[in-house]
Design a protein around this motif. Sequence first.
Motif, PDB file in Angstrom:
ATOM      1  N   ALA A  96       0.821  -1.206   0.000  1.00  0.00           N
ATOM      2  CA  ALA A  96       0.000   0.000   0.000  1.00  0.00           C
ATOM      3  C   ALA A  96       0.858   1.260   0.000  1.00  0.00           C
ATOM      4  O   ALA A  96       0.558   2.230  -0.716  1.00  0.00           O
ATOM      5  CB  ALA A  96      -0.930  -0.009   1.214  1.00  0.00           C
ATOM      6  N   VAL A  97       1.926   1.258   0.786  1.00  0.00           N
ATOM      7  CA  VAL A  97       2.830   2.407   0.841  1.00  0.00           C
ATOM      8  C   VAL A  97       3.505   2.616  -0.508  1.00  0.00           C
ATOM      9  O   VAL A  97       3.611   3.749  -1.008  1.00  0.00           O
ATOM     10  CB  VAL A  97       3.875   2.194   1.956  1.00  0.00           C
ATOM     11  CG1 VAL A  97       5.031   3.185   1.819  1.00  0.00           C
ATOM     12  CG2 VAL A  97       3.229   2.335   3.329  1.00  0.00           C
ATOM     13  N   THR A  98       3.944   1.529  -1.123  1.00  0.00           N
ATOM     14  CA  THR A  98       4.622   1.626  -2.419  1.00  0.00           C
ATOM     15  C   THR A  98       3.693   2.183  -3.483  1.00  0.00           C
ATOM     16  O   THR A  98       4.068   3.084  -4.258  1.00  0.00           O
ATOM     17  CB  THR A  98       5.130   0.239  -2.842  1.00  0.00           C
ATOM     18  OG1 THR A  98       6.026  -0.257  -1.847  1.00  0.00           O
ATOM     19  CG2 THR A  98       5.846   0.306  -4.176  1.00  0.00           C
ATOM     20  N   GLU A  99       2.463   1.681  -3.521  1.00  0.00           N
ATOM     21  CA  GLU A  99       1.505   2.153  -4.521  1.00  0.00           C
ATOM     22  C   GLU A  99       1.216   3.637  -4.349  1.00  0.00           C
ATOM     23  O   GLU A  99       1.180   4.395  -5.330  1.00  0.00           O
ATOM     24  CB  GLU A  99       0.218   1.341  -4.415  1.00  0.00           C
ATOM     25  CG  GLU A  99      -0.837   1.736  -5.437  1.00  0.00           C
ATOM     26  CD  GLU A  99      -2.105   0.920  -5.315  1.00  0.00           C
ATOM     27  OE1 GLU A  99      -3.040   1.141  -6.122  1.00  0.00           O
ATOM     28  OE2 GLU A  99      -2.183   0.056  -4.415  1.00  0.00           O
ATOM     29  N   GLN A 100       1.020   4.078  -3.109  1.00  0.00           N
ATOM     30  CA  GLN A 100       0.721   5.494  -2.883  1.00  0.00           C
ATOM     31  C   GLN A 100       1.937   6.366  -3.173  1.00  0.00           C
ATOM     32  O   GLN A 100       1.807   7.453  -3.746  1.00  0.00           O
ATOM     33  CB  GLN A 100       0.243   5.716  -1.448  1.00  0.00           C
ATOM     34  CG  GLN A 100      -0.071   7.166  -1.118  1.00  0.00           C
ATOM     35  CD  GLN A 100      -1.107   7.778  -2.032  1.00  0.00           C
ATOM     36  OE1 GLN A 100      -2.178   7.224  -2.224  1.00  0.00           O
ATOM     37  NE2 GLN A 100      -0.779   8.923  -2.631  1.00  0.00           N
ATOM     38  N   ALA A 101       3.121   5.897  -2.789  1.00  0.00           N
ATOM     39  CA  ALA A 101       4.340   6.692  -3.030  1.00  0.00           C
ATOM     40  C   ALA A 101       4.566   6.906  -4.517  1.00  0.00           C
ATOM     41  O   ALA A 101       5.065   7.965  -4.936  1.00  0.00           O
ATOM     42  CB  ALA A 101       5.544   6.017  -2.393  1.00  0.00           C
ATOM     43  N   GLU A 102       4.195   5.935  -5.319  1.00  0.00           N
ATOM     44  CA  GLU A 102       4.360   6.079  -6.767  1.00  0.00           C
ATOM     45  C   GLU A 102       3.335   7.037  -7.359  1.00  0.00           C
ATOM     46  O   GLU A 102       3.551   7.599  -8.439  1.00  0.00           O
ATOM     47  CB  GLU A 102       4.241   4.708  -7.442  1.00  0.00           C
ATOM     48  CG  GLU A 102       5.431   3.796  -7.129  1.00  0.00           C
ATOM     49  CD  GLU A 102       5.248   2.389  -7.668  1.00  0.00           C
ATOM     50  OE1 GLU A 102       4.086   2.029  -8.020  1.00  0.00           O
ATOM     51  OE2 GLU A 102       6.240   1.650  -7.731  1.00  0.00           O
ATOM     52  N   ALA A 103       2.207   7.234  -6.645  1.00  0.00           N
ATOM     53  CA  ALA A 103       1.177   8.161  -7.128  1.00  0.00           C
ATOM     54  C   ALA A 103       1.507   9.597  -6.737  1.00  0.00           C
ATOM     55  O   ALA A 103       1.647  10.475  -7.585  1.00  0.00           O
ATOM     56  CB  ALA A 103      -0.189   7.750  -6.578  1.00  0.00           C
ATOM     57  N   PHE A 104       1.604   9.870  -5.450  1.00  0.00           N
ATOM     58  CA  PHE A 104       2.074  11.172  -4.963  1.00  0.00           C
ATOM     59  C   PHE A 104       2.379  11.049  -3.481  1.00  0.00           C
ATOM     60  O   PHE A 104       1.761  10.262  -2.772  1.00  0.00           O
ATOM     61  CB  PHE A 104       1.085  12.310  -5.237  1.00  0.00           C
ATOM     62  CG  PHE A 104      -0.251  12.187  -4.549  1.00  0.00           C
ATOM     63  CD1 PHE A 104      -0.494  12.821  -3.335  1.00  0.00           C
ATOM     64  CD2 PHE A 104      -1.279  11.458  -5.134  1.00  0.00           C
ATOM     65  CE1 PHE A 104      -1.731  12.732  -2.711  1.00  0.00           C
ATOM     66  CE2 PHE A 104      -2.524  11.369  -4.519  1.00  0.00           C
ATOM     67  CZ  PHE A 104      -2.752  11.996  -3.305  1.00  0.00           C
ATOM     68  N   LEU A 105       3.348  11.847  -3.036  1.00  0.00           N
ATOM     69  CA  LEU A 105       3.827  11.789  -1.662  1.00  0.00           C
ATOM     70  C   LEU A 105       3.138  12.802  -0.751  1.00  0.00           C
ATOM     71  O   LEU A 105       2.982  12.550   0.440  1.00  0.00           O
ATOM     72  CB  LEU A 105       5.336  12.029  -1.616  1.00  0.00           C
ATOM     73  CG  LEU A 105       6.207  10.966  -2.271  1.00  0.00           C
ATOM     74  CD1 LEU A 105       7.658  11.442  -2.315  1.00  0.00           C
ATOM     75  CD2 LEU A 105       6.118   9.657  -1.517  1.00  0.00           C
ATOM     76  N   HIS A 106       2.759  13.958  -1.282  1.00  0.00           N
ATOM     77  CA  HIS A 106       2.255  15.020  -0.417  1.00  0.00           C
ATOM     78  C   HIS A 106       1.575  16.086  -1.258  1.00  0.00           C
ATOM     79  O   HIS A 106       2.040  16.417  -2.349  1.00  0.00           O
ATOM     80  CB  HIS A 106       3.408  15.659   0.363  1.00  0.00           C
ATOM     81  CG  HIS A 106       3.003  16.838   1.192  1.00  0.00           C
ATOM     82  ND1 HIS A 106       2.330  16.717   2.388  1.00  0.00           N
ATOM     83  CD2 HIS A 106       3.169  18.171   0.993  1.00  0.00           C
ATOM     84  CE1 HIS A 106       2.103  17.918   2.891  1.00  0.00           C
ATOM     85  NE2 HIS A 106       2.602  18.814   2.060  1.00  0.00           N
TER      86      HIS A 106
END
Length: 462
Positions: A96-106
């Motif tokens: 889940a963290v990897t998928e979100q990090a690839e989308a946007f961080l902040h």
Amino acid sequence: MTTVTVDADPTRSPAVVAGVEQVRRLRTAVPGPVSLRLRERRAAAVAAGVGMVLPAFVERAGGAVLVDVDGNSLVDLGAGIAVVNAGHAHPRVVAAVTEQAEAFLHTCFMVTPYEGYVAVAERLGGLVPVDGPTRTVLLSSGAEAVENAVKIARAATGRDAVAVFDHAYHGRTNLTMAMTAKAMPYKRGFGPFAGEVYRAPMSYPFRDPAGLTGEEAAERAVRSLVTQVGAEELACLVIEPIQGEGGFVEPAPGFLPALAAWCRDHGVLLVADEIQTGFARTGDVFALDHEGVRADLVTVAKGLADGMPLAGVVGRAEVMDAVHAGGLGGTYGGNPVACAAALASADVMTEEDLPARAREIEAVLRPALEAAREHAPGIGDVRGRGAMLAVELVRPGTLEPDAAEAARVARTCHEAGVVVLTCGTYGNVIRLLPPLTIDPALLADGTAVLVEALTGRAGSAA
């Protein structure tokens, strides 16, 4: 040093989590030479006020095992202080963290919002021990959550005073230092502190007069608060259902329900600090669930996101919405990557039944610790619930705290490759917070090491 590998069940291959074998393995002394060199660098670069329990620098972790830079595999019975309830690097959380990090961080939720924050608020609203519709604000740390809970309570009630308890720990900011009971190392030299904070006696069965019931302890606390400030001046009463840093103090049955009833009768908001006890740690989703107590506001952090920095305040809608627009928030609060971790952690908690896993851990640890009392007269009390258990050490035959013995036990465990923590107002408590997903054989091995450290005798969790 000769490599030592310990597996409590040598007939089977060790479990593997995130590429890390779930086995205790010592290749060097703990800490080893590479860690000792890093400790020198740390001393030259990091502020001296930042504490350190064990100078074994971690290179990777999986499940309930920490692998240090010297190749030692350590059994983690601390879980980052009750943070990685689902275990280090749980595959669901990492994905889940990897998928979100690839989308946007902040982006900052207060500028351009995103669904993850809303989804976490929705999920928390269905979990917390609060009646009726709820609202949530997400933040970055437990202390920040407690500060905001007090802000919300003051806004909702129009009152200023805050009630807390002996042995409480609520954080390191100015207000939460005032709310925290223990002076050293948390408060000494950092005053003056925020005002309008009043302290009441906690229910502490091991140290209370014999036979004092939870209801009687609650009456004692209420009398103290009425004398000091008066119910009509109190905005909120803030309590850890089981105290954390203060020594894993579990109040007597009836204490929390009696306080909740008094708060309802006098318009005082009950704030449950579930930062360390939440998310299945005590064998219930929240510690208040054990006696069916309902709060007005609940603070959460630690186990919420399995290692990502995320905290929050969840409460009754009419209380939360008393704050004006713009009065709550923070640049990093509800970070999208942390929210993704929280949603995955909540899924793991449900699908793997982590409350039941916590109760299974207690069924292993508690009997072993109780049995150790026969050979360790300094064990004054074994307490806690689920996978939040503690041993209070005293001078045999007395209630005099023995902090030196607690430090010795912890050091002995560390040298054997088992990470345990100390706590307590008097520094004399060994606290145990294993990941709830810990491999049974690894738990048995770590428990045996702890029992041997407590008693000086080879132990077993069997």
